[in-house]
Design a protein around this motif. Structure first.
Motif, PDB file in Angstrom:
ATOM      1  N   ILE A   7      -8.819 -23.175 -49.663  1.00 51.93           N
ATOM      2  CA  ILE A   7      -7.541 -22.717 -49.125  1.00 51.93           C
ATOM      3  C   ILE A   7      -6.416 -23.614 -49.627  1.00 51.93           C
ATOM      4  CG2 ILE A   7      -6.203 -22.270 -47.027  1.00 51.93           C
ATOM      5  CD1 ILE A   7      -8.964 -22.088 -45.590  1.00 51.93           C
ATOM      6  N   ALA A   8      -5.385 -22.980 -50.150  1.00 53.29           N
ATOM      7  CA  ALA A   8      -4.187 -23.706 -50.564  1.00 53.29           C
ATOM      8  C   ALA A   8      -3.008 -23.235 -49.727  1.00 53.29           C
ATOM      9  CB  ALA A   8      -3.891 -23.473 -52.051  1.00 53.29           C
ATOM     10  N   VAL A   9      -2.193 -24.180 -49.297  1.00 60.54           N
ATOM     11  CA  VAL A   9      -0.906 -23.863 -48.690  1.00 60.54           C
ATOM     12  C   VAL A   9       0.167 -24.197 -49.704  1.00 60.54           C
ATOM     13  CG1 VAL A   9       0.800 -24.653 -46.999  1.00 60.54           C
ATOM     14  CG2 VAL A   9      -1.501 -24.079 -46.264  1.00 60.54           C
ATOM     15  N   VAL A  10       1.046 -23.241 -49.950  1.00 56.46           N
ATOM     16  CA  VAL A  10       2.158 -23.480 -50.865  1.00 56.46           C
ATOM     17  C   VAL A  10       3.462 -23.389 -50.076  1.00 56.46           C
ATOM     18  CG1 VAL A  10       0.936 -22.641 -52.893  1.00 56.46           C
ATOM     19  CG2 VAL A  10       2.304 -21.036 -51.562  1.00 56.46           C
ATOM     20  N   ASP A  29      -6.750 -29.336 -41.104  1.00 53.24           N
ATOM     21  CA  ASP A  29      -7.642 -30.061 -42.020  1.00 53.24           C
ATOM     22  C   ASP A  29      -8.467 -29.096 -42.867  1.00 53.24           C
ATOM     23  OD1 ASP A  29      -6.761 -32.478 -41.035  1.00 53.24           O
ATOM     24  OD2 ASP A  29      -8.396 -32.689 -39.580  1.00 53.24           O
ATOM     25  N   LEU A  30      -8.481 -27.809 -42.497  1.00 59.48           N
ATOM     26  CA  LEU A  30      -9.203 -26.812 -43.279  1.00 59.48           C
ATOM     27  C   LEU A  30      -8.512 -26.524 -44.609  1.00 59.48           C
ATOM     28  CD1 LEU A  30     -10.142 -24.228 -40.489  1.00 59.48           C
ATOM     29  CD2 LEU A  30     -11.675 -25.849 -41.631  1.00 59.48           C
ATOM     30  N   VAL A  31      -7.255 -26.933 -44.715  1.00 58.01           N
ATOM     31  CA  VAL A  31      -6.500 -26.706 -45.950  1.00 58.01           C
ATOM     32  C   VAL A  31      -6.974 -27.687 -47.021  1.00 58.01           C
ATOM     33  CG1 VAL A  31      -4.214 -26.772 -47.028  1.00 58.01           C
ATOM     34  CG2 VAL A  31      -4.495 -25.803 -44.735  1.00 58.01           C
ATOM     35  N   ASP A  32      -7.381 -27.175 -48.156  1.00 58.29           N
ATOM     36  CA  ASP A  32      -7.906 -28.016 -49.237  1.00 58.29           C
ATOM     37  C   ASP A  32      -6.814 -28.504 -50.174  1.00 58.29           C
ATOM     38  OD1 ASP A  32     -10.912 -27.559 -48.789  1.00 58.29           O
ATOM     39  OD2 ASP A  32     -10.154 -25.513 -48.921  1.00 58.29           O
ATOM     40  N   ILE A  33      -5.780 -27.708 -50.350  1.00 56.62           N
ATOM     41  CA  ILE A  33      -4.740 -28.009 -51.331  1.00 56.62           C
ATOM     42  C   ILE A  33      -3.376 -27.785 -50.693  1.00 56.62           C
ATOM     43  CG2 ILE A  33      -3.812 -27.451 -53.624  1.00 56.62           C
ATOM     44  CD1 ILE A  33      -6.617 -25.967 -54.042  1.00 56.62           C
ATOM     45  N   LYS A  34      -2.488 -28.751 -50.817  1.00 59.34           N
ATOM     46  CA  LYS A  34      -1.119 -28.607 -50.333  1.00 59.34           C
ATOM     47  C   LYS A  34      -0.167 -28.756 -51.519  1.00 59.34           C
ATOM     48  CE  LYS A  34      -2.227 -30.810 -45.886  1.00 59.34           C
ATOM     49  NZ  LYS A  34      -3.477 -31.488 -46.260  1.00 59.34           N
ATOM     50  N   ILE A  35       0.658 -27.740 -51.734  1.00 62.54           N
ATOM     51  CA  ILE A  35       1.568 -27.722 -52.881  1.00 62.54           C
ATOM     52  C   ILE A  35       2.980 -27.417 -52.392  1.00 62.54           C
ATOM     53  CG2 ILE A  35       2.231 -26.463 -54.979  1.00 62.54           C
ATOM     54  CD1 ILE A  35      -0.776 -25.967 -55.457  1.00 62.54           C
ATOM     55  N   LEU A  36       3.937 -28.189 -52.870  1.00 64.33           N
ATOM     56  CA  LEU A  36       5.353 -27.897 -52.619  1.00 64.33           C
ATOM     57  C   LEU A  36       6.068 -27.776 -53.953  1.00 64.33           C
ATOM     58  CD1 LEU A  36       7.813 -29.131 -49.995  1.00 64.33           C
ATOM     59  CD2 LEU A  36       8.399 -29.580 -52.393  1.00 64.33           C
ATOM     60  N   VAL A  37       6.884 -26.734 -54.073  1.00 63.53           N
ATOM     61  CA  VAL A  37       7.747 -26.577 -55.246  1.00 63.53           C
ATOM     62  C   VAL A  37       9.188 -26.689 -54.788  1.00 63.53           C
ATOM     63  CG1 VAL A  37       8.455 -25.070 -57.131  1.00 63.53           C
ATOM     64  CG2 VAL A  37       6.064 -25.125 -56.424  1.00 63.53           C
ATOM     65  N   ASP A  38       9.852 -27.720 -55.282  1.00 60.85           N
ATOM     66  CA  ASP A  38      11.240 -27.989 -54.911  1.00 60.85           C
ATOM     67  C   ASP A  38      12.164 -27.321 -55.928  1.00 60.85           C
ATOM     68  OD1 ASP A  38      13.581 -29.056 -53.899  1.00 60.85           O
ATOM     69  OD2 ASP A  38      13.336 -30.960 -54.963  1.00 60.85           O
ATOM     70  N   ASP A  39      13.000 -26.408 -55.444  1.00 60.44           N
ATOM     71  CA  ASP A  39      13.880 -25.651 -56.335  1.00 60.44           C
ATOM     72  C   ASP A  39      15.179 -26.411 -56.596  1.00 60.44           C
ATOM     73  OD1 ASP A  39      14.217 -23.384 -57.942  1.00 60.44           O
ATOM     74  OD2 ASP A  39      15.375 -22.330 -56.408  1.00 60.44           O
ATOM     75  N   GLN A  51       5.557 -38.462 -50.642  1.00 58.76           N
ATOM     76  CA  GLN A  51       5.145 -39.484 -49.676  1.00 58.76           C
ATOM     77  C   GLN A  51       4.134 -38.945 -48.667  1.00 58.76           C
ATOM     78  OE1 GLN A  51       8.750 -40.929 -47.862  1.00 58.76           O
ATOM     79  NE2 GLN A  51       9.511 -41.852 -49.750  1.00 58.76           N
ATOM     80  N   LEU A  52       4.242 -37.659 -48.366  1.00 63.03           N
ATOM     81  CA  LEU A  52       3.334 -37.025 -47.414  1.00 63.03           C
ATOM     82  C   LEU A  52       2.015 -36.602 -48.050  1.00 63.03           C
ATOM     83  CD1 LEU A  52       5.942 -34.795 -45.543  1.00 63.03           C
ATOM     84  CD2 LEU A  52       4.715 -36.758 -44.579  1.00 63.03           C
ATOM     85  N   GLY A  53       1.840 -36.905 -49.319  1.00 62.74           N
ATOM     86  CA  GLY A  53       0.592 -36.608 -50.003  1.00 62.74           C
ATOM     87  C   GLY A  53       0.453 -35.180 -50.483  1.00 62.74           C
ATOM     88  N   VAL A  54       1.580 -34.496 -50.622  1.00 60.98           N
ATOM     89  CA  VAL A  54       1.583 -33.112 -51.085  1.00 60.98           C
ATOM     90  C   VAL A  54       1.755 -33.070 -52.597  1.00 60.98           C
ATOM     91  CG1 VAL A  54       2.782 -30.893 -50.914  1.00 60.98           C
ATOM     92  CG2 VAL A  54       2.563 -32.356 -48.889  1.00 60.98           C
ATOM     93  N   HIS A  55       1.004 -32.224 -53.280  1.00 60.76           N
ATOM     94  CA  HIS A  55       1.201 -32.026 -54.715  1.00 60.76           C
ATOM     95  C   HIS A  55       2.591 -31.420 -54.909  1.00 60.76           C
ATOM     96  CE1 HIS A  55      -2.976 -32.955 -55.470  1.00 60.76           C
ATOM     97  NE2 HIS A  55      -3.362 -32.004 -54.639  1.00 60.76           N
ATOM     98  N   THR A  56       3.446 -32.126 -55.621  1.00 61.03           N
ATOM     99  CA  THR A  56       4.860 -31.763 -55.652  1.00 61.03           C
ATOM    100  C   THR A  56       5.325 -31.433 -57.059  1.00 61.03           C
ATOM    101  OG1 THR A  56       5.236 -33.259 -53.774  1.00 61.03           O
ATOM    102  CG2 THR A  56       7.185 -32.513 -54.996  1.00 61.03           C
ATOM    103  N   VAL A  85      -1.878 -19.489 -48.850  1.00 58.51           N
ATOM    104  CA  VAL A  85      -0.997 -19.190 -47.719  1.00 58.51           C
ATOM    105  C   VAL A  85       0.373 -19.782 -47.998  1.00 58.51           C
ATOM    106  CG1 VAL A  85      -0.659 -19.335 -45.225  1.00 58.51           C
ATOM    107  CG2 VAL A  85      -2.993 -19.334 -46.169  1.00 58.51           C
ATOM    108  N   MET A  86       1.400 -18.951 -47.948  1.00 55.15           N
ATOM    109  CA  MET A  86       2.765 -19.443 -48.128  1.00 55.15           C
ATOM    110  C   MET A  86       3.365 -19.789 -46.776  1.00 55.15           C
ATOM    111  SD  MET A  86       6.195 -17.753 -49.825  1.00 55.15           S
ATOM    112  CE  MET A  86       6.408 -16.479 -48.568  1.00 55.15           C
TER     113      MET A  86
END
Length: 262
Positions: A7-10, A29-39, A51-56, A85-86
């Motif tokens: 599971i990835a959260v974007v 904690d079930l989320v395996d991947i956390k991704i943020l895209v900053d526009d 800093q929060l450990g999110v793939h940015t 999941v968005m």
């Protein structure tokens, strides 16, 4: 991970510094991947995300909400996600529902799940402006009629998708603006994917992102255009790459140089 599916959260973000930490802290904690895209925010959204450990990932310019999502989904698929999941990082929707939404996809019953503010009647209680509620109900009734489905709303920004759906829909043919969300639903209907809904409370407050009346009208016009173009394409009156299986997909090389990872 649910049923062996990653599971990835974007999080498509723009100036979300004030609410980002609250959003990330509530992710399961079930989320395996956390991704943020900053526009290309003007605040410290990207730095805080890292800093929060999110793939940015950071866009080199402000390209718009739709193209932000294109980057989100491409990076999630590249990271091996089976379910995406968005979640908007403005904390308008509760991230606590991510496992439930992902579970509906993992069950194999649904390909897309929408978190509806209308189911349960919580939209107005949560602070949705009355004019937006009226627009929402009218546009939803219009689209249900012409798309031949029955959803409680089409305009939520909290959604879950299967990998197969994201690899199939030609979302690179969609708008860079807010109507991107609505175009994805129309595409999912066109391609025969199954759409489910879950009730979701919503919160409207100063820090939560929300488009103004003018942009709401522009969005509404875009929704009407999306619906009519769906009908015209299905009837063979026009041909649109947006509804064509050969349209550009997110797993193809496209806009590959405008986002950098930090």
């Amino acid at each position: 991970m649910i049923n062996g599916k990653r599971i990835a959260v974007v999080m498509p973000a723009y100036n979300a510094e004030k609410t980002l930490e609250m959003t990330v802290r509530e992710l399961s904690d079930l989320v395996d991947i956390k991704i943020l895209v900053d526009d290309s925010s003007k605040d410290q959204t990207a730095a805080m995300s890292k800093q929060l450990g999110v793939h940015t990932f950071v866009h080199d310019s402000n390209y718009g909400y739709g193209r932000n999502q294109q980057t989100c989904y491409r990076e999630a698929l590249a990271a091996g996600a089976d379910i995406v999941v968005m979640v908007h990082p403005d904390y308008q929707y509760t991230p606590l529902l991510v496992p439930a939404m992902a579970g509906m996809i993992a069950s194999g019953v649904y390909d897309m799940v929408l978190a509806s503010r209308i189911l349960g009647g919580g939209a107005l209680r949560g602070g949705m402006p009355f004019y937006k509620y009226v627009f929402n109900r009218c546009l939803t009734a219009f689209q249900n009629l012409f798309l031949g489905v029955k959803l409680s709303e089409y305009h939520t920004g909290f959604r879950a998708f299967s990998r197969q759906l994201l690899e199939t829909l030609p979302i690179l043919e969609n708008s860079d603006d807010f109507v991107f969300d609505n175009q994805m639903i129309a595409q999912a209907v066109m391609f025969g994917f199954h759409i489910g809904e879950i009730s979701c409370p919503t919160k409207y407050f100063e820090e939560a992102s929300s488009i103004n009346f003018k942009r709401s009208v522009e969005y509404g016009i875009g929704v009407l255009g999306t619906t009519m173009s769906y009908v015209a394409h299905k009837m063979g009156v026009i041909h649109l790459a947006r509804f064509d299986a050969n349209g550009r997909k997110v797993d193809q090389e496209f806009y590959s140089e405008y986002a950098r990872r930090i």
